[in-house]
Design a protein around this motif. Structure first.
Motif, PDB file in Angstrom:
ATOM      1  N   GLY A  39      40.569  39.705  34.448  1.00 24.76           N
ATOM      2  CA  GLY A  39      39.495  39.307  35.015  1.00 24.76           C
ATOM      3  C   GLY A  39      40.054  39.083  36.571  1.00 24.76           C
ATOM      4  N   SER A  40      39.327  38.008  37.240  1.00 26.46           N
ATOM      5  CA  SER A  40      39.627  37.922  38.775  1.00 26.46           C
ATOM      6  C   SER A  40      39.577  36.503  39.107  1.00 26.46           C
ATOM      7  CB  SER A  40      38.843  38.973  39.582  1.00 26.46           C
ATOM      8  OG  SER A  40      37.470  38.541  39.331  1.00 26.46           O
ATOM      9  N   PHE A  41      40.177  36.204  40.088  1.00 29.19           N
ATOM     10  CA  PHE A  41      40.069  34.762  40.936  1.00 29.19           C
ATOM     11  C   PHE A  41      39.119  35.384  42.040  1.00 29.19           C
ATOM     12  CE2 PHE A  41      43.991  33.619  38.698  1.00 29.19           C
ATOM     13  CZ  PHE A  41      43.324  32.562  38.145  1.00 29.19           C
ATOM     14  N   MET A  42      37.987  34.445  42.363  1.00 27.88           N
ATOM     15  CA  MET A  42      37.243  34.748  43.771  1.00 27.88           C
ATOM     16  C   MET A  42      36.991  33.723  44.380  1.00 27.88           C
ATOM     17  SD  MET A  42      34.216  36.808  41.995  1.00 27.88           S
ATOM     18  CE  MET A  42      33.872  35.869  40.837  1.00 27.88           C
ATOM     19  N   LEU A  43      37.402  33.872  45.847  1.00 26.95           N
ATOM     20  CA  LEU A  43      36.893  32.724  46.767  1.00 26.95           C
ATOM     21  C   LEU A  43      35.288  32.857  47.102  1.00 26.95           C
ATOM     22  CD1 LEU A  43      36.214  33.976  50.039  1.00 26.95           C
ATOM     23  CD2 LEU A  43      38.783  34.366  50.075  1.00 26.95           C
ATOM     24  N   THR A  44      34.770  31.677  47.609  1.00 20.11           N
ATOM     25  CA  THR A  44      33.463  31.848  47.783  1.00 20.11           C
ATOM     26  C   THR A  44      33.151  31.195  49.261  1.00 20.11           C
ATOM     27  OG1 THR A  44      33.229  29.604  46.842  1.00 20.11           O
ATOM     28  CG2 THR A  44      32.504  31.376  45.532  1.00 20.11           C
ATOM     29  N   THR A  45      32.150  31.896  49.987  1.00 18.68           N
ATOM     30  CA  THR A  45      32.007  31.440  51.304  1.00 18.68           C
ATOM     31  C   THR A  45      30.163  31.071  51.491  1.00 18.68           C
ATOM     32  OG1 THR A  45      31.281  33.731  51.975  1.00 18.68           O
ATOM     33  CG2 THR A  45      33.753  33.133  51.925  1.00 18.68           C
ATOM     34  N   ILE A  46      30.216  30.382  52.603  1.00 15.28           N
ATOM     35  CA  ILE A  46      28.912  30.289  53.259  1.00 15.28           C
ATOM     36  C   ILE A  46      28.882  31.034  54.594  1.00 15.28           C
ATOM     37  CG2 ILE A  46      28.579  28.266  52.096  1.00 15.28           C
ATOM     38  CD1 ILE A  46      29.069  26.802  54.866  1.00 15.28           C
ATOM     39  N   ARG A  47      27.646  31.388  55.149  1.00 15.01           N
ATOM     40  CA  ARG A  47      27.418  32.126  56.141  1.00 15.01           C
ATOM     41  C   ARG A  47      26.888  31.000  57.085  1.00 15.01           C
ATOM     42  NH1 ARG A  47      23.097  36.532  54.953  1.00 15.01           N
ATOM     43  NH2 ARG A  47      23.420  37.003  57.074  1.00 15.01           N
TER      44      ARG A  47
ATOM     45  N   LEU B 196      46.634  34.664  34.051  1.00 19.09           N
ATOM     46  CA  LEU B 196      45.524  33.264  33.875  1.00 19.09           C
ATOM     47  C   LEU B 196      44.192  33.544  33.733  1.00 19.09           C
ATOM     48  CD1 LEU B 196      47.787  31.063  36.736  1.00 19.09           C
ATOM     49  CD2 LEU B 196      47.616  30.660  34.153  1.00 19.09           C
ATOM     50  N   THR B 197      43.544  34.595  34.198  1.00 18.32           N
ATOM     51  CA  THR B 197      42.276  34.908  34.197  1.00 18.32           C
ATOM     52  C   THR B 197      41.625  35.031  32.625  1.00 18.32           C
ATOM     53  OG1 THR B 197      42.011  37.072  34.583  1.00 18.32           O
ATOM     54  CG2 THR B 197      42.346  35.895  36.397  1.00 18.32           C
ATOM     55  N   LYS B 198      42.667  35.419  31.978  1.00 22.83           N
ATOM     56  CA  LYS B 198      42.078  35.789  30.433  1.00 22.83           C
ATOM     57  C   LYS B 198      40.827  36.748  30.356  1.00 22.83           C
ATOM     58  CE  LYS B 198      45.237  32.578  29.114  1.00 22.83           C
ATOM     59  NZ  LYS B 198      45.031  31.563  28.483  1.00 22.83           N
ATOM     60  N   GLY B 199      40.842  37.428  31.525  1.00 24.40           N
ATOM     61  CA  GLY B 199      39.822  38.452  31.516  1.00 24.40           C
ATOM     62  C   GLY B 199      38.385  37.855  31.946  1.00 24.40           C
ATOM     63  N   TYR B 200      38.405  36.634  32.454  1.00 19.83           N
ATOM     64  CA  TYR B 200      37.081  35.893  33.066  1.00 19.83           C
ATOM     65  C   TYR B 200      37.052  35.932  34.713  1.00 19.83           C
ATOM     66  CZ  TYR B 200      36.822  33.504  28.532  1.00 19.83           C
ATOM     67  OH  TYR B 200      36.757  33.325  27.400  1.00 19.83           O
ATOM     68  N   GLU B 201      35.719  36.334  35.065  1.00 17.44           N
ATOM     69  CA  GLU B 201      35.431  36.166  36.399  1.00 17.44           C
ATOM     70  C   GLU B 201      35.412  34.724  36.998  1.00 17.44           C
ATOM     71  OE1 GLU B 201      35.323  39.151  38.116  1.00 17.44           O
ATOM     72  OE2 GLU B 201      35.753  39.927  36.355  1.00 17.44           O
ATOM     73  N   ILE B 202      36.213  34.306  37.670  1.00 16.20           N
ATOM     74  CA  ILE B 202      36.473  32.943  37.917  1.00 16.20           C
ATOM     75  C   ILE B 202      36.351  32.328  39.509  1.00 16.20           C
ATOM     76  CG2 ILE B 202      38.015  30.745  37.757  1.00 16.20           C
ATOM     77  CD1 ILE B 202      39.480  32.252  35.491  1.00 16.20           C
ATOM     78  N   ALA B 203      35.407  31.943  39.848  1.00 18.20           N
ATOM     79  CA  ALA B 203      35.390  31.427  41.238  1.00 18.20           C
ATOM     80  C   ALA B 203      35.602  30.022  41.343  1.00 18.20           C
ATOM     81  CB  ALA B 203      33.828  31.856  41.682  1.00 18.20           C
ATOM     82  N   GLY B 204      35.534  29.572  42.703  1.00 16.05           N
ATOM     83  CA  GLY B 204      35.927  28.315  43.190  1.00 16.05           C
ATOM     84  C   GLY B 204      36.096  27.874  44.506  1.00 16.05           C
ATOM     85  N   THR B 205      36.510  26.750  44.897  1.00 17.35           N
ATOM     86  CA  THR B 205      36.426  26.684  46.047  1.00 17.35           C
ATOM     87  C   THR B 205      37.219  24.888  46.392  1.00 17.35           C
ATOM     88  OG1 THR B 205      35.068  26.215  48.221  1.00 17.35           O
ATOM     89  CG2 THR B 205      34.383  25.180  46.329  1.00 17.35           C
ATOM     90  N   GLY B 206      37.667  24.751  47.395  1.00 15.35           N
ATOM     91  CA  GLY B 206      38.105  23.485  47.618  1.00 15.35           C
ATOM     92  C   GLY B 206      39.511  23.448  48.676  1.00 15.35           C
ATOM     93  N   THR B 207      39.899  22.643  49.218  1.00 21.78           N
ATOM     94  CA  THR B 207      41.113  22.726  50.318  1.00 21.78           C
ATOM     95  C   THR B 207      42.166  22.385  49.355  1.00 21.78           C
ATOM     96  OG1 THR B 207      40.959  20.256  50.672  1.00 21.78           O
ATOM     97  CG2 THR B 207      39.853  21.712  52.145  1.00 21.78           C
ATOM     98  N   ILE B 208      43.553  22.664  49.712  1.00 24.93           N
ATOM     99  CA  ILE B 208      44.503  22.555  48.886  1.00 24.93           C
ATOM    100  C   ILE B 208      45.707  21.699  49.975  1.00 24.93           C
ATOM    101  CG2 ILE B 208      45.589  24.624  49.389  1.00 24.93           C
ATOM    102  CD1 ILE B 208      45.722  23.041  46.036  1.00 24.93           C
TER     103      ILE B 208
END
Length: 342
Positions: free
Chosen positions: A54-62, A254-266
């Protein structure tokens, strides 16, 4: 002939009007849903594991300065927001300083993400202090016109300092009228400038040269890791960076084949923090086909990003699962318990 003349006149006036509404800036910013960007192509851990199903994805705003057209469109668009200038840029902050601040926050988020992921993987991290990084410059102070946002000062009067606190202590110990020599790097080139220490207009008992600064530190890790974010600014991708880096550092997927998006500071301790524009990021993730979305839970606060994300997800009718996250380890525990996608 008259009809042709009037037609041309109307056409010219229309072009001028469109030019005016497109380029005349208003004292507002407009934000709208951006994109969900797959992280594996932009993050590379040397000799890391890159067999994600699958994949991990960052999300953005314009985000951009409003003109008349974008301002009117934002008023009638559900997932566009209008912000007054002072809500985005601090008082007297220039556009250049704002952009530099955003890129610096992105750089800090990268370092924190790397540190969290490597520590979780049991690998050592080490910082080297490189100097102070100029974020802003006060107009009526000696540094104005001599230094620029983005300059890295690494010597004062030929001396190097171990932290920004020591830099401030040294300059603050000078008397009004004393001159100091600052050695800096700007766009890869070294330069020197001599400035006179002066009192701050709003704090006459305090002296300095008029720069807002932060530590410029370089993180060293093995194996090496590269994160190519180009011109994406801000700190909100840090948490998702940490997941992708950790996934490449460790066996398994860790993706187990899923498309995983998210956001947050670390934060370096693994705390996942609040961000702006969560509603727009939910829209962007849904359009990109994400199946799971990690949202900052903020310890269950009533106005948390997580609650806003759940509301937006319901509003747009997405099947995307919204998962509350407080700590990096929360996400790892969730993913460890996730069943492989069939």
């Amino acid at each position: 002939m008259k009809k042709r003349f009037y037609f041309r006149l109307i056409l010219i006036l229309l072009v001028l009007f469109l030019f005016f509404v497109s380029f005349y800036s208003l004292p507002y910013y407009v934000s709208k849903p951006g994109m969900a960007k797959e992280l594996e192509p932009i993050i590379e851990v040397e000799n890391g594991y890159e067999d994600e199903e699958g994949s991990f994805m960052l999300t953005t705003i314009r985000m951009g300065k409003a003109n008349i057209y974008s301002y009117l469109m934002a008023h009638v668009s559900k997932y566009q927001e209008i912000y007054p200038l002072e809500a985005i840029r601090s008082e007297e902050e220039t556009e250049e300083e704002y952009n530099v601040r955003q890129l610096h926050m992105m750089a800090n988020s990268k370092q924190a993400a790397i540190e969290v992921a490597y520590k979780k993987a049991g690998l050592p991290t080490r910082y080297d202090y490189k100097g102070v990084y100029v974020l802003s410059i006060e107009e009526d102070m000696p540094a104005a016109g001599k230094l620029r946002p983005g300059d890295r000062i690494f010597k004062v009067d030929g001396h190097e300092f171990p932290s920004s606190e020591k830099f401030i202590e040294y300059v603050g110990g000078k008397s009004v009228g004393d001159k100091i020599k600052l050695t800096y790097i700007r766009r890869g080139k070294e330069g020197e400038v001599t400035v006179e220490v002066q009192p701050f207009p709003k704090e006459p008992t305090r002296v300095g040269v008029g720069i807002g600064l932060v530590d410029d530190k370089e993180l060293h890790v093995e194996p090496k890791v590269e994160i190519n974010t180009e011109d994406i600014g801000g700190p909100s991708a840090g948490f998702m960076f940490s997941l992708e880096i950790y996934n490449q550092l460790t066996k398994g997927d860790l993706t187990k084949g899923y498309e995983i998006a998210g956001t947050g500071t670390i934060s370096p301790d693994g705390t996942v923090g609040r961000i702006g524009g969560i509603e727009q990021k939910i829209v962007a993730a849904d359009k990109a086909g994400a199946e799971i979305f990690f949202a900052p839970n903020e310890k269950g606060a009533k106005d948390s990003n997580y609650r806003a994300a759940v509301k937006t997800a319901k509003d747009i009718g997405t099947k995307m699962k919204i998962v509350p996250i407080d700590q990096f380890d929360d996400a790892i525990s969730y993913l460890d318990g996730l069943k492989e996608k069939k």
